[in-house]
Design a protein around this motif. Structure first.
Motif, PDB file in Angstrom:
ATOM      1  N   GLY A   8      -6.470  88.494 -27.116  1.00 13.23           N
ATOM      2  CA  GLY A   8      -7.865  88.743 -27.458  1.00 13.23           C
ATOM      3  C   GLY A   8      -8.448  89.831 -26.585  1.00 13.23           C
ATOM      4  N   GLU A   9      -9.378  90.588 -27.151  1.00 15.15           N
ATOM      5  CA  GLU A   9     -10.131  91.578 -26.394  1.00 15.15           C
ATOM      6  C   GLU A   9     -11.441  90.939 -25.961  1.00 15.15           C
ATOM      7  N   VAL A  10     -11.701  90.973 -24.669  1.00 19.46           N
ATOM      8  CA  VAL A  10     -12.933  90.403 -24.135  1.00 19.46           C
ATOM      9  C   VAL A  10     -14.012  91.476 -24.228  1.00 19.46           C
ATOM     10  N   GLU A  11     -15.007  91.221 -25.058  1.00 18.46           N
ATOM     11  CA  GLU A  11     -16.032  92.226 -25.333  1.00 18.46           C
ATOM     12  C   GLU A  11     -17.071  92.341 -24.227  1.00 18.46           C
ATOM     13  N   ASN A  12     -17.241  91.318 -23.426  1.00 14.55           N
ATOM     14  CA  ASN A  12     -18.283  91.328 -22.401  1.00 14.55           C
ATOM     15  C   ASN A  12     -17.740  90.940 -21.033  1.00 14.55           C
ATOM     16  N   GLY A  13     -16.483  91.198 -20.787  1.00 14.43           N
ATOM     17  CA  GLY A  13     -15.879  90.808 -19.521  1.00 14.43           C
ATOM     18  C   GLY A  13     -16.275  91.720 -18.374  1.00 14.43           C
ATOM     19  N   PRO A  14     -15.866  91.341 -17.182  1.00 14.17           N
ATOM     20  CA  PRO A  14     -16.218  92.117 -15.998  1.00 14.17           C
ATOM     21  C   PRO A  14     -15.449  93.433 -15.875  1.00 14.17           C
ATOM     22  N   ASP A  50      -4.680  82.024 -14.642  1.00 15.03           N
ATOM     23  CA  ASP A  50      -5.274  80.757 -14.239  1.00 15.03           C
ATOM     24  C   ASP A  50      -4.555  79.679 -15.033  1.00 15.03           C
ATOM     25  N   TRP A  51      -4.706  78.433 -14.605  1.00 18.23           N
ATOM     26  CA  TRP A  51      -4.056  77.315 -15.288  1.00 18.23           C
ATOM     27  C   TRP A  51      -5.044  76.179 -15.407  1.00 18.23           C
ATOM     28  N   VAL A  52      -5.005  75.519 -16.556  1.00 19.19           N
ATOM     29  CA  VAL A  52      -5.818  74.319 -16.779  1.00 19.19           C
ATOM     30  C   VAL A  52      -4.915  73.214 -17.299  1.00 19.19           C
ATOM     31  N   ILE A  53      -5.359  71.968 -17.131  1.00 21.74           N
ATOM     32  CA  ILE A  53      -4.510  70.808 -17.389  1.00 21.74           C
ATOM     33  C   ILE A  53      -4.521  70.319 -18.843  1.00 21.74           C
ATOM     34  N   SER A  54      -5.559  70.669 -19.606  1.00 20.14           N
ATOM     35  CA  SER A  54      -5.683  70.095 -20.952  1.00 20.14           C
ATOM     36  C   SER A  54      -6.463  71.029 -21.871  1.00 20.14           C
ATOM     37  N   ILE A  55      -6.444  70.703 -23.154  1.00 12.37           N
ATOM     38  CA  ILE A  55      -7.204  71.490 -24.127  1.00 12.37           C
ATOM     39  C   ILE A  55      -8.693  71.388 -23.829  1.00 12.37           C
ATOM     40  N   GLU A  56      -9.140  70.239 -23.370  1.00 14.79           N
ATOM     41  CA  GLU A  56     -10.556  70.081 -23.016  1.00 14.79           C
ATOM     42  C   GLU A  56     -10.919  71.000 -21.848  1.00 14.79           C
ATOM     43  N   SER A  57     -10.041  71.067 -20.865  1.00 14.60           N
ATOM     44  CA  SER A  57     -10.266  71.952 -19.718  1.00 14.60           C
ATOM     45  C   SER A  57     -10.226  73.417 -20.139  1.00 14.60           C
ATOM     46  N   LEU A  58      -9.363  73.738 -21.094  1.00 14.47           N
ATOM     47  CA  LEU A  58      -9.285  75.105 -21.610  1.00 14.47           C
ATOM     48  C   LEU A  58     -10.601  75.496 -22.282  1.00 14.47           C
ATOM     49  N   GLU A  59     -11.114  74.598 -23.116  1.00 13.29           N
ATOM     50  CA  GLU A  59     -12.386  74.872 -23.789  1.00 13.29           C
ATOM     51  C   GLU A  59     -13.515  75.034 -22.773  1.00 13.29           C
ATOM     52  N   GLU A  60     -13.528  74.214 -21.728  1.00  9.22           N
ATOM     53  CA  GLU A  60     -14.537  74.339 -20.671  1.00  9.22           C
ATOM     54  C   GLU A  60     -14.407  75.668 -19.940  1.00  9.22           C
ATOM     55  N   TYR A  61     -13.172  76.078 -19.662  1.00  8.44           N
ATOM     56  CA  TYR A  61     -12.912  77.346 -18.979  1.00  8.44           C
ATOM     57  C   TYR A  61     -13.539  78.503 -19.753  1.00  8.44           C
ATOM     58  N   PHE A  62     -13.275  78.536 -21.052  1.00  9.86           N
ATOM     59  CA  PHE A  62     -13.807  79.630 -21.870  1.00  9.86           C
ATOM     60  C   PHE A  62     -15.321  79.536 -22.000  1.00  9.86           C
ATOM     61  N   GLN A  63     -15.847  78.348 -22.106  1.00 14.75           N
ATOM     62  CA  GLN A  63     -17.299  78.180 -22.192  1.00 14.75           C
ATOM     63  C   GLN A  63     -17.959  78.689 -20.907  1.00 14.75           C
ATOM     64  N   GLU A  64     -17.414  78.313 -19.769  1.00 16.61           N
ATOM     65  CA  GLU A  64     -17.974  78.732 -18.490  1.00 16.61           C
ATOM     66  C   GLU A  64     -17.831  80.235 -18.254  1.00 16.61           C
ATOM     67  N   SER A  65     -16.763  80.844 -18.810  1.00 19.49           N
ATOM     68  CA  SER A  65     -16.559  82.285 -18.623  1.00 19.49           C
ATOM     69  C   SER A  65     -17.656  83.091 -19.315  1.00 19.49           C
ATOM     70  N   GLY A  66     -18.177  82.558 -20.424  1.00 19.19           N
ATOM     71  CA  GLY A  66     -19.183  83.278 -21.186  1.00 19.19           C
ATOM     72  C   GLY A  66     -18.620  84.448 -21.979  1.00 19.19           C
ATOM     73  N   TRP A  67     -17.290  84.562 -22.039  1.00 17.73           N
ATOM     74  CA  TRP A  67     -16.660  85.679 -22.736  1.00 17.73           C
ATOM     75  C   TRP A  67     -16.887  85.602 -24.240  1.00 17.73           C
ATOM     76  N   ARG A  68     -17.109  86.752 -24.839  1.00 11.71           N
ATOM     77  CA  ARG A  68     -17.036  86.915 -26.290  1.00 11.71           C
ATOM     78  C   ARG A  68     -15.682  87.561 -26.552  1.00 11.71           C
TER      79      ARG A  68
END
Length: 76
Positions: A8-14, A50-68
């Motif tokens: 994926g291309e991050v449209e609003n990343g750092p 980065d690494w996350v333990i579960s699909i729920e953690s993955l979804e949280e990671y992306f939500q917290e990143s704020g990436w489009r």
């Protein structure tokens, strides 16, 4: 839904031109690979991860990143 194995291309990343890809692993966790032109991570081609333990953690990671993310080649 966050696609696995799709770049994926991050449209609003750092970092301009930042890409991201999620890979599953044998523990049922997920690696989040991140790179951009000139990145100097320890992975191949300067990839950071980065690494996350579960699909729920993955979804949280992306939500917290704020990436489009524009998922290239992803099907709906």
């Amino acid at each position: 839904m966050i696609p696995i194995g799709v770049i994926g291309e991050v449209e609003n990343g750092p970092h301009p031109g930042m890409k991201v890809e999620v890979e599953g692993d044998k523990t049922k966790g997920f690696h989040i690979l991140k790179w951009w032109p000139g990145s100097k991570g320890l992975g191949p081609n300067g990839v950071f991860d980065d690494w996350v333990i579960s699909i729920e953690s993955l979804e949280e990671y992306f939500q917290e990143s704020g990436w489009r993310v524009n998922w290239l080649g992803a099907t709906t």
